[in-house]
Design a protein around this motif. Structure first.
Motif, PDB file in Angstrom:
ATOM      1  N   PHE A 128     -21.680  -7.676   1.249  1.00  0.00           N
ATOM      2  CA  PHE A 128     -20.815  -6.522   0.961  1.00  0.00           C
ATOM      3  C   PHE A 128     -19.394  -6.709   1.496  1.00  0.00           C
ATOM      4  CE2 PHE A 128     -24.421  -3.142   0.436  1.00  0.00           C
ATOM      5  CZ  PHE A 128     -24.829  -3.800  -0.722  1.00  0.00           C
ATOM      6  N   PRO A 129     -19.217  -7.074   2.772  1.00  0.00           N
ATOM      7  CA  PRO A 129     -17.837  -7.257   3.264  1.00  0.00           C
ATOM      8  C   PRO A 129     -17.123  -8.444   2.623  1.00  0.00           C
ATOM      9  CG  PRO A 129     -19.424  -7.967   4.917  1.00  0.00           C
ATOM     10  CD  PRO A 129     -20.206  -7.263   3.858  1.00  0.00           C
ATOM     11  N   ILE A 130     -17.888  -9.496   2.299  1.00  0.00           N
ATOM     12  CA  ILE A 130     -17.263 -10.662   1.666  1.00  0.00           C
ATOM     13  C   ILE A 130     -16.696 -10.296   0.304  1.00  0.00           C
ATOM     14  CG2 ILE A 130     -17.726 -12.924   0.627  1.00  0.00           C
ATOM     15  CD1 ILE A 130     -19.747 -13.401   2.891  1.00  0.00           C
ATOM     16  N   MET A 131     -17.478  -9.593  -0.506  1.00  0.00           N
ATOM     17  CA  MET A 131     -17.026  -9.244  -1.854  1.00  0.00           C
ATOM     18  C   MET A 131     -15.893  -8.225  -1.818  1.00  0.00           C
ATOM     19  SD  MET A 131     -18.828 -11.282  -3.495  1.00  0.00           S
ATOM     20  CE  MET A 131     -18.203 -10.839  -5.112  1.00  0.00           C
ATOM     21  N   ALA A 132     -15.988  -7.242  -0.915  1.00  0.00           N
ATOM     22  CA  ALA A 132     -14.897  -6.275  -0.775  1.00  0.00           C
ATOM     23  C   ALA A 132     -13.629  -6.979  -0.287  1.00  0.00           C
ATOM     24  CB  ALA A 132     -15.301  -5.160   0.188  1.00  0.00           C
TER      25      ALA A 132
ATOM     26  N   ILE B 237     -12.783 -10.146  -0.879  1.00  0.00           N
ATOM     27  CA  ILE B 237     -12.211 -10.904  -1.997  1.00  0.00           C
ATOM     28  C   ILE B 237     -11.376  -9.990  -2.887  1.00  0.00           C
ATOM     29  CG2 ILE B 237     -12.802 -12.121  -4.148  1.00  0.00           C
ATOM     30  CD1 ILE B 237     -15.160 -13.347  -2.646  1.00  0.00           C
ATOM     31  N   ALA B 238     -11.857  -8.772  -3.088  1.00  0.00           N
ATOM     32  CA  ALA B 238     -11.137  -7.816  -3.941  1.00  0.00           C
ATOM     33  C   ALA B 238      -9.748  -7.513  -3.393  1.00  0.00           C
ATOM     34  CB  ALA B 238     -11.948  -6.531  -4.081  1.00  0.00           C
ATOM     35  N   ILE B 239      -9.627  -7.326  -2.087  1.00  0.00           N
ATOM     36  CA  ILE B 239      -8.322  -6.919  -1.543  1.00  0.00           C
ATOM     37  C   ILE B 239      -7.337  -8.079  -1.386  1.00  0.00           C
ATOM     38  CG2 ILE B 239      -9.257  -4.884  -0.388  1.00  0.00           C
ATOM     39  CD1 ILE B 239      -9.107  -6.443   2.268  1.00  0.00           C
ATOM     40  N   ILE B 240      -7.844  -9.319  -1.200  1.00  0.00           N
ATOM     41  CA  ILE B 240      -6.912 -10.440  -1.029  1.00  0.00           C
ATOM     42  C   ILE B 240      -6.648 -11.184  -2.336  1.00  0.00           C
ATOM     43  CG2 ILE B 240      -7.662 -10.773   1.365  1.00  0.00           C
ATOM     44  CD1 ILE B 240      -9.078 -13.353   0.403  1.00  0.00           C
ATOM     45  N   ALA B 241      -7.258 -10.745  -3.432  1.00  0.00           N
ATOM     46  CA  ALA B 241      -7.156 -11.475  -4.700  1.00  0.00           C
ATOM     47  C   ALA B 241      -5.719 -11.652  -5.161  1.00  0.00           C
ATOM     48  CB  ALA B 241      -7.968 -10.751  -5.773  1.00  0.00           C
TER      49      ALA B 241
ATOM     50  N   LEU C  47     -16.193  -6.216  -7.089  1.00  0.00           N
ATOM     51  CA  LEU C  47     -16.962  -5.001  -6.817  1.00  0.00           C
ATOM     52  C   LEU C  47     -18.221  -4.948  -7.676  1.00  0.00           C
ATOM     53  CD1 LEU C  47     -14.041  -2.419  -6.550  1.00  0.00           C
ATOM     54  CD2 LEU C  47     -15.266  -3.562  -4.693  1.00  0.00           C
ATOM     55  N   ALA C  48     -18.146  -5.549  -8.887  1.00  0.00           N
ATOM     56  CA  ALA C  48     -19.323  -5.591  -9.759  1.00  0.00           C
ATOM     57  C   ALA C  48     -20.392  -6.518  -9.202  1.00  0.00           C
ATOM     58  CB  ALA C  48     -18.908  -6.035 -11.163  1.00  0.00           C
ATOM     59  N   TYR C  49     -19.978  -7.691  -8.691  1.00  0.00           N
ATOM     60  CA  TYR C  49     -20.928  -8.675  -8.165  1.00  0.00           C
ATOM     61  C   TYR C  49     -21.394  -8.343  -6.748  1.00  0.00           C
ATOM     62  CZ  TYR C  49     -20.150 -11.872 -12.064  1.00  0.00           C
ATOM     63  OH  TYR C  49     -20.103 -12.448 -13.310  1.00  0.00           O
ATOM     64  N   MET C  50     -20.786  -7.349  -6.148  1.00  0.00           N
ATOM     65  CA  MET C  50     -21.081  -6.984  -4.762  1.00  0.00           C
ATOM     66  C   MET C  50     -22.567  -6.731  -4.530  1.00  0.00           C
ATOM     67  SD  MET C  50     -19.023  -4.020  -2.758  1.00  0.00           S
ATOM     68  CE  MET C  50     -19.012  -3.834  -0.995  1.00  0.00           C
TER      69      MET C  50
ATOM     70  N   TRP D 124     -22.640  -0.541   2.657  1.00  0.00           N
ATOM     71  CA  TRP D 124     -21.691  -0.574   1.531  1.00  0.00           C
ATOM     72  C   TRP D 124     -20.454   0.260   1.844  1.00  0.00           C
ATOM     73  CZ3 TRP D 124     -19.290   2.693  -1.909  1.00  0.00           C
ATOM     74  CH2 TRP D 124     -18.809   2.138  -3.102  1.00  0.00           C
ATOM     75  N   LEU D 125     -20.659   1.466   2.332  1.00  0.00           N
ATOM     76  CA  LEU D 125     -19.545   2.358   2.656  1.00  0.00           C
ATOM     77  C   LEU D 125     -18.689   1.782   3.785  1.00  0.00           C
ATOM     78  CD1 LEU D 125     -21.410   5.801   2.489  1.00  0.00           C
ATOM     79  CD2 LEU D 125     -19.639   4.976   0.900  1.00  0.00           C
ATOM     80  N   THR D 126     -19.326   1.163   4.765  1.00  0.00           N
ATOM     81  CA  THR D 126     -18.596   0.547   5.880  1.00  0.00           C
ATOM     82  C   THR D 126     -17.708  -0.586   5.396  1.00  0.00           C
ATOM     83  OG1 THR D 126     -20.388   1.104   7.426  1.00  0.00           O
ATOM     84  CG2 THR D 126     -18.846  -0.619   8.107  1.00  0.00           C
ATOM     85  N   ALA D 127     -18.237  -1.416   4.501  1.00  0.00           N
ATOM     86  CA  ALA D 127     -17.465  -2.545   3.964  1.00  0.00           C
ATOM     87  C   ALA D 127     -16.270  -2.057   3.158  1.00  0.00           C
ATOM     88  CB  ALA D 127     -18.366  -3.425   3.103  1.00  0.00           C
ATOM     89  N   ILE D 128     -16.497  -1.083   2.278  1.00  0.00           N
ATOM     90  CA  ILE D 128     -15.419  -0.551   1.448  1.00  0.00           C
ATOM     91  C   ILE D 128     -14.345   0.109   2.316  1.00  0.00           C
ATOM     92  CG2 ILE D 128     -14.828   1.181  -0.295  1.00  0.00           C
ATOM     93  CD1 ILE D 128     -16.222  -1.208  -1.485  1.00  0.00           C
ATOM     94  N   PHE D 129     -14.754   0.921   3.275  1.00  0.00           N
ATOM     95  CA  PHE D 129     -13.813   1.615   4.158  1.00  0.00           C
ATOM     96  C   PHE D 129     -12.971   0.616   4.953  1.00  0.00           C
ATOM     97  CE2 PHE D 129     -12.893   3.319   8.412  1.00  0.00           C
ATOM     98  CZ  PHE D 129     -12.105   4.415   8.075  1.00  0.00           C
ATOM     99  N   SER D 130     -13.605  -0.389   5.531  1.00  0.00           N
ATOM    100  CA  SER D 130     -12.900  -1.384   6.355  1.00  0.00           C
ATOM    101  C   SER D 130     -11.845  -2.122   5.540  1.00  0.00           C
ATOM    102  CB  SER D 130     -13.904  -2.384   6.936  1.00  0.00           C
ATOM    103  OG  SER D 130     -14.900  -1.740   7.682  1.00  0.00           O
TER     104      SER D 130
END
Length: 475
Positions: free
Chosen positions: A297-301, A303-307, A331-334, A419-425
């Protein structure tokens, strides 16, 4: 059970090492080759990807899963699978060879004719790996699989870089595919040292195909659906845009697929050993799901922000469209590994009929979403894929609950907080980076420092039990 646990932990470590290391190399190669080759080369490979992927599914035909699940497997079972795998690969290759001109005509890309015929040879080579790989998986000898895979990827990567440096264009990617296939076939067969008996048993085939046949159909459905985007983009737009999507899809999917491969490779034989102890299986299932969530979860989130800043910094403006797509696709592959764990349960319980039914339902839904979104462009199609991913997870869980006590609420309670923790962070880190600087490099640094710090602090406070368990396994 302690011996099984030891094998599982050891297998998880080696499988994780192999997948992370080999996929890490692949990831770096993708970035380097993208800089050398540009979007069109990746687009051409993306256009034929569906045919190679379907061929690979046909070659396996679900036999590897059937062999792993079969308790009283024999050398005759293995030899029957091998002769079938090789025969199917040869037949499909000649079919692909004959269809190559029509593929080139469909996409209006003449170079695809020769490219399809050459890269298709990898299917025949890979057919010699299916049974030896299955034998090592049954033995949970993931160390041997790691050695073969990593060595092959390194050699193939070197060949690709040399060809790209010498301006061979798309043939650098073709050469990489073939060399990896050939090396892996050689290494894995040398390691196994298995000589098949000269026997094809009809009874054995009926059992293997009886279980694997439904997996074959679901595999083809999954493959067609997963590649339908390249087909539509290639026909409706151009190789350039196929390249943008293919690159975005590869970068987004590699971490999720790597984790999924690790989970499936290790837990499927483990769950098969537990198939008659439902309580123990469900306990390990929830544990596996939560550990996977903790990492992916944190890895995929992230990747989304540094893309966007990463693509701009590393690949330049020619890949700017890919950067936008990566945000959505990540976020889809998360939750992809959670999909895989649920489907593993259906296979372990011998319900390949339910497995097929689930795939048909999800793919019908996916086709509807594609049909609706394709008229609005590539970004809309990716948003549709994101929506489909989360709906599909709910469908998977509904059918898993038919065979276990692992219903929707029970699973969501386990994974939703992570999931919520990863997205929030990641959201907080992204906001801070954008606010403080416009420099791509500094934005990446801020995100990579701040997001993990916030995430691990929150996880340690809210998920101490699972964190302690992970640390104990690592020791």
């Amino acid at each position: 059970m302690s011996d099984l646990k030891s094998k599982t932990v050891n297998g998880l470590k080696w499988s994780a090492f192999e997948r992370i290391f080999s996929q890490g190399i692949q990831f770096i190669l993708i970035l380097i080759l993208a800089k050398f080759l540009g979007p069109k080369a990746f687009g051409l490979i993306g256009m034929v990807a569906i045919f190679i992927a379907i061929g690979q599914v046909l070659v396996d035909s679900g036999f590897s899963s059937a062999l792993i699940r079969k308790v009283d497997r024999t050398d005759v079972d293995y030899s029957t699978a091998l002769y079938f795998n090789v025969s199917v690969s040869v037949v499909f290759y000649f079919f692909l060879y004959a269809c190559a001109p029509y593929i080139a005509k469909f996409y209006e890309q003449p170079e695809l004719e020769l490219l399809t015929r050459v890269i298709g040879l990898s299917l025949v080579v890979n057919s010699f790996c299916v049974v030896p790989r299955t034998i090592l998986t049954v033995e949970m000898n993931f160390k041997a699989l790691a050695k073969s895979s990593i060595t092959s990827v390194v050699i193939g990567g070197c060949v690709a870089l040399v060809l790209a440096y010498n301006k061979c264009g798309v043939w650098a990617l073709v050469g990489q595919t073939l060399v990896i296939a050939i090396c892996n076939a050689i290494f894995i067969n040398v390691i196994v040292k298995w000589i098949p008996p000269a026997k094809f048993d009809r009874k054995s085939f009926n059992y293997l195909f009886g279980f694997g046949g439904r997996l074959l159909i679901s595999g083809i459905l999954d493959t067609v659906y997963n590649n339908i985007y390249q087909i539509i983009i290639g026909k409706k737009f151009s190789a350039f845009f196929v390249g943008q999507y293919t690159q975005a899809n590869q970068i987004s999917s590699i971490p999720a697929m790597t984790m999924t491969s690790i989970i499936q490779r290790v837990t499927y034989p483990m769950f098969c050993h537990m198939q008659h102890d439902i309580n123990k299986m469900e306990e390990y299932y929830l544990l596996t799901m939560k550990v996977a969530s903790l990492f992916i979860f944190p890895i995929m989130a992230g990747i989304a922000i540094i893309a966007k800043p990463s693509i701009a910094l590393l690949l330049g403006e020619q890949w700017s469209e890919a950067a936008k797509l990566i945000v959505i696709l990540s976020l889809a592959y998360m939750i992809y590994p959670i999909h895989a764990i649920n489907l593993n349960i259906l296979q372990v319980k011998g319900r390949s009929d339910l497995f097929l039914k689930v795939e048909i339902i999800k793919k019908m839904l996916g086709v509807i979403i594609v049909a609706v979104t394709m008229r609005y462009g590539i970004m809309a199609m990716c948003i549709g894929l994101l929506i489909h991913s989360y709906i599909s997870l709910l469908i998977n869980i509904i059918y898993t609950a038919k065979l276990t006590t692992l219903g929707i609420w029970k699973q969501l309670v386990e994974i939703s907080p992570i999931w919520l923790t990863a997205i929030f962070s990641c959201f907080i880190a992204w906001g801070c980076a954008i606010y403080f600087t416009a420099n791509n490099f500094y934005q990446i640094v801020i995100m990579l420092v701040e997001a993990p710090t916030i995430y691990f602090a929150l996880v340690f406070l809210t998920q101490r039990k699972i964190v302690s368990l992970v640390l104990s396994i690592r020791k």
